[in-house]
Design a protein around this motif. Structure first.
Motif, PDB file in Angstrom:
ATOM      1  N   GLU A 291       0.211  -2.438 -36.038  1.00 45.70           N
ATOM      2  CA  GLU A 291      -0.304  -3.790 -35.865  1.00 45.70           C
ATOM      3  C   GLU A 291       0.367  -4.662 -36.921  1.00 45.70           C
ATOM      4  O   GLU A 291       0.713  -4.182 -38.002  1.00 45.70           O
ATOM      5  CB  GLU A 291      -1.827  -3.826 -36.004  1.00 45.70           C
ATOM      6  CG  GLU A 291      -2.544  -3.094 -34.879  1.00 45.70           C
ATOM      7  CD  GLU A 291      -4.055  -3.239 -34.953  1.00 45.70           C
ATOM      8  OE1 GLU A 291      -4.538  -4.147 -35.667  1.00 45.70           O
ATOM      9  OE2 GLU A 291      -4.762  -2.439 -34.310  1.00 45.70           O
ATOM     10  N   TYR A 292       0.527  -5.963 -36.616  1.00 44.56           N
ATOM     11  CA  TYR A 292       1.438  -6.768 -37.413  1.00 44.56           C
ATOM     12  C   TYR A 292       0.863  -8.135 -37.774  1.00 44.56           C
ATOM     13  O   TYR A 292       0.239  -8.807 -36.949  1.00 44.56           O
ATOM     14  CB  TYR A 292       2.753  -6.993 -36.644  1.00 44.56           C
ATOM     15  CG  TYR A 292       3.403  -5.709 -36.220  1.00 44.56           C
ATOM     16  CD1 TYR A 292       4.305  -5.056 -37.051  1.00 44.56           C
ATOM     17  CD2 TYR A 292       3.097  -5.130 -34.983  1.00 44.56           C
ATOM     18  CE1 TYR A 292       4.898  -3.860 -36.666  1.00 44.56           C
ATOM     19  CE2 TYR A 292       3.683  -3.936 -34.590  1.00 44.56           C
ATOM     20  CZ  TYR A 292       4.576  -3.303 -35.436  1.00 44.56           C
ATOM     21  OH  TYR A 292       5.152  -2.119 -35.060  1.00 44.56           O
ATOM     22  N   VAL A 293       1.110  -8.516 -39.021  1.00 41.26           N
ATOM     23  CA  VAL A 293       0.951  -9.905 -39.449  1.00 41.26           C
ATOM     24  C   VAL A 293       2.367 -10.422 -39.692  1.00 41.26           C
ATOM     25  O   VAL A 293       3.131  -9.819 -40.457  1.00 41.26           O
ATOM     26  CB  VAL A 293       0.109 -10.036 -40.725  1.00 41.26           C
ATOM     27  CG1 VAL A 293      -0.051 -11.513 -41.106  1.00 41.26           C
ATOM     28  CG2 VAL A 293      -1.258  -9.373 -40.539  1.00 41.26           C
ATOM     29  N   ILE A 294       2.719 -11.510 -39.021  1.00 42.94           N
ATOM     30  CA  ILE A 294       4.088 -12.013 -39.096  1.00 42.94           C
ATOM     31  C   ILE A 294       4.122 -13.347 -39.833  1.00 42.94           C
ATOM     32  O   ILE A 294       3.344 -14.254 -39.552  1.00 42.94           O
ATOM     33  CB  ILE A 294       4.698 -12.177 -37.684  1.00 42.94           C
ATOM     34  CG1 ILE A 294       4.727 -10.821 -36.951  1.00 42.94           C
ATOM     35  CG2 ILE A 294       6.107 -12.750 -37.767  1.00 42.94           C
ATOM     36  CD1 ILE A 294       5.301 -10.883 -35.546  1.00 42.94           C
ATOM     37  N   LEU A 295       5.035 -13.434 -40.787  1.00 41.20           N
ATOM     38  CA  LEU A 295       5.305 -14.677 -41.506  1.00 41.20           C
ATOM     39  C   LEU A 295       6.575 -15.283 -40.915  1.00 41.20           C
ATOM     40  O   LEU A 295       7.622 -14.640 -40.915  1.00 41.20           O
ATOM     41  CB  LEU A 295       5.490 -14.404 -42.999  1.00 41.20           C
ATOM     42  CG  LEU A 295       4.347 -13.629 -43.665  1.00 41.20           C
ATOM     43  CD1 LEU A 295       4.633 -13.436 -45.144  1.00 41.20           C
ATOM     44  CD2 LEU A 295       3.027 -14.344 -43.469  1.00 41.20           C
ATOM     45  N   PRO A 359       8.766  -6.354 -27.363  1.00 40.54           N
ATOM     46  CA  PRO A 359       7.451  -6.517 -26.725  1.00 40.54           C
ATOM     47  C   PRO A 359       6.356  -5.679 -27.373  1.00 40.54           C
ATOM     48  O   PRO A 359       5.187  -6.073 -27.381  1.00 40.54           O
ATOM     49  CB  PRO A 359       7.707  -6.084 -25.275  1.00 40.54           C
ATOM     50  CG  PRO A 359       8.931  -5.210 -25.342  1.00 40.54           C
ATOM     51  CD  PRO A 359       9.766  -5.788 -26.437  1.00 40.54           C
ATOM     52  N   GLU A 360       6.732  -4.527 -27.937  1.00 37.81           N
ATOM     53  CA  GLU A 360       5.734  -3.661 -28.558  1.00 37.81           C
ATOM     54  C   GLU A 360       5.163  -4.289 -29.831  1.00 37.81           C
ATOM     55  O   GLU A 360       3.996  -4.057 -30.171  1.00 37.81           O
ATOM     56  CB  GLU A 360       6.336  -2.277 -28.859  1.00 37.81           C
ATOM     57  CG  GLU A 360       7.316  -2.200 -30.014  1.00 37.81           C
ATOM     58  CD  GLU A 360       8.679  -2.865 -29.757  1.00 37.81           C
ATOM     59  OE1 GLU A 360       9.463  -3.002 -30.718  1.00 37.81           O
ATOM     60  OE2 GLU A 360       8.951  -3.230 -28.592  1.00 37.81           O
ATOM     61  N   ILE A 361       5.967  -5.056 -30.538  1.00 39.09           N
ATOM     62  CA  ILE A 361       5.470  -5.768 -31.719  1.00 39.09           C
ATOM     63  C   ILE A 361       4.611  -6.947 -31.290  1.00 39.09           C
ATOM     64  O   ILE A 361       3.495  -7.152 -31.793  1.00 39.09           O
ATOM     65  CB  ILE A 361       6.632  -6.236 -32.609  1.00 39.09           C
ATOM     66  CG1 ILE A 361       7.339  -5.034 -33.241  1.00 39.09           C
ATOM     67  CG2 ILE A 361       6.137  -7.193 -33.700  1.00 39.09           C
ATOM     68  CD1 ILE A 361       8.537  -5.400 -34.112  1.00 39.09           C
ATOM     69  N   VAL A 362       5.106  -7.726 -30.348  1.00 39.04           N
ATOM     70  CA  VAL A 362       4.386  -8.918 -29.886  1.00 39.04           C
ATOM     71  C   VAL A 362       3.012  -8.544 -29.330  1.00 39.04           C
ATOM     72  O   VAL A 362       2.026  -9.252 -29.547  1.00 39.04           O
ATOM     73  CB  VAL A 362       5.218  -9.677 -28.831  1.00 39.04           C
ATOM     74  CG1 VAL A 362       4.437 -10.864 -28.268  1.00 39.04           C
ATOM     75  CG2 VAL A 362       6.533 -10.159 -29.444  1.00 39.04           C
ATOM     76  N   ALA A 363       2.928  -7.416 -28.659  1.00 43.79           N
ATOM     77  CA  ALA A 363       1.664  -6.979 -28.065  1.00 43.79           C
ATOM     78  C   ALA A 363       0.633  -6.587 -29.110  1.00 43.79           C
ATOM     79  O   ALA A 363      -0.568  -6.521 -28.810  1.00 43.79           O
ATOM     80  CB  ALA A 363       1.912  -5.802 -27.124  1.00 43.79           C
ATOM     81  N   ALA A 424       5.592 -21.263 -31.183  1.00 44.77           N
ATOM     82  CA  ALA A 424       5.438 -21.482 -29.744  1.00 44.77           C
ATOM     83  C   ALA A 424       6.037 -20.345 -28.927  1.00 44.77           C
ATOM     84  O   ALA A 424       5.551 -20.047 -27.833  1.00 44.77           O
ATOM     85  CB  ALA A 424       6.084 -22.808 -29.353  1.00 44.77           C
ATOM     86  N   SER A 425       7.089 -19.699 -29.437  1.00 43.01           N
ATOM     87  CA  SER A 425       7.684 -18.561 -28.732  1.00 43.01           C
ATOM     88  C   SER A 425       6.680 -17.428 -28.587  1.00 43.01           C
ATOM     89  O   SER A 425       6.639 -16.738 -27.551  1.00 43.01           O
ATOM     90  CB  SER A 425       8.922 -18.068 -29.489  1.00 43.01           C
ATOM     91  OG  SER A 425       9.876 -19.093 -29.631  1.00 43.01           O
ATOM     92  N   PHE A 426       5.860 -17.222 -29.612  1.00 42.90           N
ATOM     93  CA  PHE A 426       4.866 -16.145 -29.608  1.00 42.90           C
ATOM     94  C   PHE A 426       3.627 -16.546 -28.823  1.00 42.90           C
ATOM     95  O   PHE A 426       3.042 -15.729 -28.109  1.00 42.90           O
ATOM     96  CB  PHE A 426       4.515 -15.765 -31.039  1.00 42.90           C
ATOM     97  CG  PHE A 426       5.627 -15.084 -31.772  1.00 42.90           C
ATOM     98  CD1 PHE A 426       5.669 -13.705 -31.865  1.00 42.90           C
ATOM     99  CD2 PHE A 426       6.648 -15.825 -32.367  1.00 42.90           C
ATOM    100  CE1 PHE A 426       6.704 -13.062 -32.537  1.00 42.90           C
ATOM    101  CE2 PHE A 426       7.687 -15.191 -33.032  1.00 42.90           C
ATOM    102  CZ  PHE A 426       7.718 -13.813 -33.113  1.00 42.90           C
ATOM    103  N   VAL A 427       3.209 -17.802 -28.955  1.00 44.20           N
ATOM    104  CA  VAL A 427       2.049 -18.295 -28.197  1.00 44.20           C
ATOM    105  C   VAL A 427       2.296 -18.133 -26.712  1.00 44.20           C
ATOM    106  O   VAL A 427       1.406 -17.706 -25.953  1.00 44.20           O
ATOM    107  CB  VAL A 427       1.760 -19.767 -28.546  1.00 44.20           C
ATOM    108  CG1 VAL A 427       0.729 -20.370 -27.583  1.00 44.20           C
ATOM    109  CG2 VAL A 427       1.258 -19.894 -29.978  1.00 44.20           C
ATOM    110  N   ALA A 428       3.503 -18.451 -26.254  1.00 47.23           N
ATOM    111  CA  ALA A 428       3.832 -18.333 -24.835  1.00 47.23           C
ATOM    112  C   ALA A 428       3.667 -16.905 -24.341  1.00 47.23           C
ATOM    113  O   ALA A 428       3.311 -16.673 -23.172  1.00 47.23           O
ATOM    114  CB  ALA A 428       5.259 -18.813 -24.582  1.00 47.23           C
ATOM    115  N   ALA A 429       3.884 -15.943 -25.227  1.00 50.00           N
ATOM    116  CA  ALA A 429       3.732 -14.533 -24.872  1.00 50.00           C
ATOM    117  C   ALA A 429       2.307 -14.033 -25.089  1.00 50.00           C
ATOM    118  O   ALA A 429       2.036 -12.840 -24.921  1.00 50.00           O
ATOM    119  CB  ALA A 429       4.705 -13.690 -25.690  1.00 50.00           C
ATOM    120  N   GLY A 430       1.387 -14.930 -25.452  1.00 50.42           N
ATOM    121  CA  GLY A 430      -0.008 -14.565 -25.618  1.00 50.42           C
ATOM    122  C   GLY A 430      -0.391 -14.038 -26.972  1.00 50.42           C
ATOM    123  O   GLY A 430      -1.515 -13.561 -27.170  1.00 50.42           O
TER     124      GLY A 430
END
Length: 516
Positions: A291-295, A359-363, A424-430
């Protein structure tokens, strides 16, 4: 039985108290480290003064990526440059512009990004104003008149004083008169461009094909000495942008038949197709490593200035946050990633590529915090349309020092960003991704994409405040026992269209840019 329940309850109270105490101690350490051992000035000097502007496709952009990896390595943080595509390679050289007739004067200006080179000897030619035609047919017949000449294609501004300066000093009558003059001048120039039959992007190429020696623009940013500096649209002839004052001088000379002539030396190198990168740094999680916190902050810039507030300051916040957390919180529960995105300025390309390729990180993003818009302290956080964002953002903000937290306005659930910057790139992916929106500091007129976006515009106290905020929220998000909800709110009606808003769709990056 009752005794056992009382003992269990006491244990919960003790555990809770210890957890609160640990949080308070960590917050105190973060604040102390950020204030007493700050590396912000060091980062700013190395990135802004030494590396300089970070235009996609330039050697300086690659130098910046390599510098960031080395800097992270010096802090014991693993980092790498991840290639995601290619771009037109180009390197800026010397620009020197002189008025040589009817008198001699050195002019203030520069070649635009990706402008063709004049070579070392330069080009000397008369300057003319874009021919005024009744329609596109008439313009086509007039095109031969630009052969061998520099052509001015920007409006000649009626005033070089910003609106706030007029409002402060002018009489009401005088200011009203100037507003009318500005409106009329802009309208007439738009008609002049429209009557050519070309748009602003296509017009330089048409003039080039007609044999013009070069293109002269002045993209004033409505601030003293500030011009927006973007890219050229010519293939073989130079495109230069002049300061408002010098553009006006040339315009008046040409308009009054004084036949101004300039010499332009605009050296540059076309480097062909070169790779583009994101720099990704990681502090591995100890309990929930997947699980990830991204800066998040874009690393690239335009190169009229040195990209200090767009977006060296955002980059510095994330790098300094990573340094502090590695020192004080080396074994986070969740993996902490810093994403330094390339080619944001050309359409969020670096972050869109990362979302598409990982996708595995974004999810499994717990939260993403993005900083972009200038040097000011954070003023607003939106829930980005995530229904329960208030619950977790509110709890993560709770231990932030009051002098920082009290200035922040929040809006929940908010609406999802569809572009503008990388969250916004990440928001679009949920993925729950949030913009740490900062105070203006005259950003739009004076430093956003301008020649004045330089080290001296950085407000280090505000940037330090943002480091403290980001580091605490990252720590809290990592420690949170709950996984953040991705449930989306029902979006409101768009007031402009009268239709219900829809969630933005993910888009892939431009993987091969500027090469057409």
């Amino acid at each position: 039985m009752k005794k056992n329940l009382r003992s269990l309850f006491s244990l919960f109270l003790v555990a809770g108290a210890l957890q609160v105490q640990a949080q308070e101690e960590m917050v105190d350490e973060i604040v102390k480290e950020a204030n007493e051992n700050s590396k912000l000035e060091e980062l700013a000097h190395e990135m802004v003064d030494v590396v300089g502007p970070r235009l996609v496709g330039t050697p300086q952009m690659k130098n910046a990526h390599d510098w960031a990896v080395k800097k992270y390595d010096s802090w014991g943080i693993s980092a790498e440059n991840q290639e995601y595509g290619t771009w037109r390679g180009w390197e800026r050289g010397i620009t020197h512009i002189d008025l040589v007739e009817p008198r001699v004067r050195t002019l203030s200006g520069r070649q635009l990004a990706w402008s063709p080179s004049t070579g070392k000897k330069g080009v000397t030619a008369e300057v003319v104003i874009l021919p005024e035609a009744a329609d596109s047919t008439a313009f086509a017949e007039m095109l031969s008149s630009v052969k061998g000449k520099f052509v001015m294609i920007s409006v000649n501004e009626p005033t070089g004083r910003p609106p706030y300066n007029w409002e402060e000093w002018a009489t009401e009558k005088s200011w009203k008169k100037m507003q009318e003059s500005i409106k009329e001048t802009d309208s007439l120039w738009r008609n002049r461009i429209q009557n050519t039959g070309y748009g602003y992007r296509e017009l330089p190429k048409a003039l080039e094909e007609a044999g013009a020696a070069g293109i002269v623009t002045s993209n004033w940013s409505h601030g003293f000495g500030a011009n927006k500096v973007f890219g050229a649209y010519t293939d073989d002839i130079p495109t230069i942008d002049l300061a408002l004052e010098d553009y006006g001088l040339l315009y008046r000379l040409a308009e009054n038949n004084n036949a101004p002539k300039i010499k332009v030396v605009a050296q540059s190198k076309d480097l062909g197709e070169v790779p583009t990168f994101n720099t990704i740094a990681r502090i591995e999680g100890s309990e929930k490593p997947e699980e990830y916190v991204i800066l998040s902050a874009h690393f690239d810039s335009w190169d009229g200035g040195t990209g200090a507030t767009d977006n060296a300051t955002g980059t510095m916040v994330m790098m300094e946050t990573m340094r502090i957390l590695k020192k004080l919180y080396p074994n986070p529960k969740r993996t902490i990633i810093a994403g330094h995105w390339g080619s944001e300025e050309q359409g969020l390309n670096g972050s869109r590529a990362f979302v598409k390729d990982n996708p595995e990180i974004v999810a499994n993003v717990q939260a993403l915090f993005n900083q972009d818009n200038g040097t000011g302290r954070v003023k607003n956080i939106s829930g980005q349309g995530f229904l329960h964002a208030y619950d977790y953002i509110g709890s993560w903000l709770e231990p932030v020092p009051q002098e920082i937290k009290s200035e922040i306005e929040t809006s929940f659930p908010g609406t999802p960003s569809s572009g503008g910057t990388d969250h916004a790139s990440f928001v679009a992916a949920g993925a729950p991704a949030f913009m740490l929106r900062s105070l203006n500091w005259s950003y739009w007129d004076y430093t956003w994409h301008t020649n004045l976006d330089t080290y001296d515009k950085i407000v280090f106290d505000d940037v330090r405040s943002n480091v403290i905020l980001t580091a605490i929220m990252t720590y809290m998000a990592s420690e949170d026992p709950e996984t953040t909800s991705r449930e989306r709110a029902v979006l409101p009606i768009n007031r402009r269209t009268g239709e219900q808003m829809t969630w933005p769709e993910p888009r892939d990056a431009e993987r091969k840019g500027g090469l057409d």
